[in-house]
Scaffold this active site. Sequence first.
Site, mmCIF file in Angstrom:
data_model
loop_
_atom_site.group_PDB
_atom_site.id
_atom_site.type_symbol
_atom_site.label_atom_id
_atom_site.label_comp_id
_atom_site.label_asym_id
_atom_site.label_seq_id
_atom_site.Cartn_x
_atom_site.Cartn_y
_atom_site.Cartn_z
ATOM 1 N N SER A 194 6.786 4.902 -1.136
ATOM 2 C CA SER A 194 6.276 3.908 -2.090
ATOM 3 C C SER A 194 7.285 3.058 -2.469
ATOM 4 C CB SER A 194 5.442 4.815 -3.117
ATOM 5 O OG SER A 194 4.381 4.208 -3.681
ATOM 6 N N HIS A 249 -1.535 9.664 -0.534
ATOM 7 C CA HIS A 249 -0.158 8.888 -0.711
ATOM 8 C C HIS A 249 1.151 9.723 -0.911
ATOM 9 C CE1 HIS A 249 2.252 5.241 -2.036
ATOM 10 N NE2 HIS A 249 2.191 5.857 -2.914
#
Length: 255
Positions: free
Chosen positions: A84, A234
């Site tokens: 990320s 995620h």
Amino acid sequence: MLYSKIEGTGKPLLILHGFLGMSDNWKTLALHYVAAGFQTHCLDLRNHGRSFHSDEFSYEVMAQDVLQYCSLHQLQKCNIIGHSMGGKIAMLLATSHPNLFEKVVIADIGTKYYAPHHQAILTGLNAVDFSLQPSRNEVESVLATYVPDFGTRQFLMKSLYWKTPNQLSFRFNLAVFTAKIDQIGEALPENAVCTLPTLFLRGGNSNYLLASDIAAIQQHFPKAQFETIPNVGHWLHAENPTAFLEHTLLFLQQA
């Protein structure tokens, strides 16, 4: 200088966590990389974990922090994994200092601009009044009003610590994150190109890295490979660490 946890011997492997995370999130996976022959460097990025707090917060300064860390530890020809926000830093480093790296793993993030989307989380974190000396359960109760997902709350709670024997606090720099949240979504510079072998690994249930993003990524990373871990979101490395390890080791260890 950035705080880090260094384990093992062998080829250096830098691991960069995501927004609101820290090196501890990677400690179990790091030991598996050590067993595979890597020396792992799990970093706490600025304003996160045990690293220093600063009003300066951008991908440029965070990349510079990592470069200084590599210089201090005399690291060369590193492999790097970034998740990320950490993936955006890894991309910036790989495109600006390719001679420092051999292979790059980007976990569930693309090169594009991302609109701010952490507002509910930041609102919940700011709603915690530490002057009331809340317990851990009370902190989580406040967060639950704004962050209904249990896994996300547990991730945030990992940064909660006892600042004094009677006073909890968050390790991250919440004030700066709140003021500069737009920085997290910045795109990779248009002219940034990296020809190193690069693996983009996405979560099958995540909307961070879409099929429609691949063409733009390939403009920046012409040797990019793409793999998907099904049935995870995620936080793919936490939701299915076994599959994450298998994919990344296969890539990092291939000739």
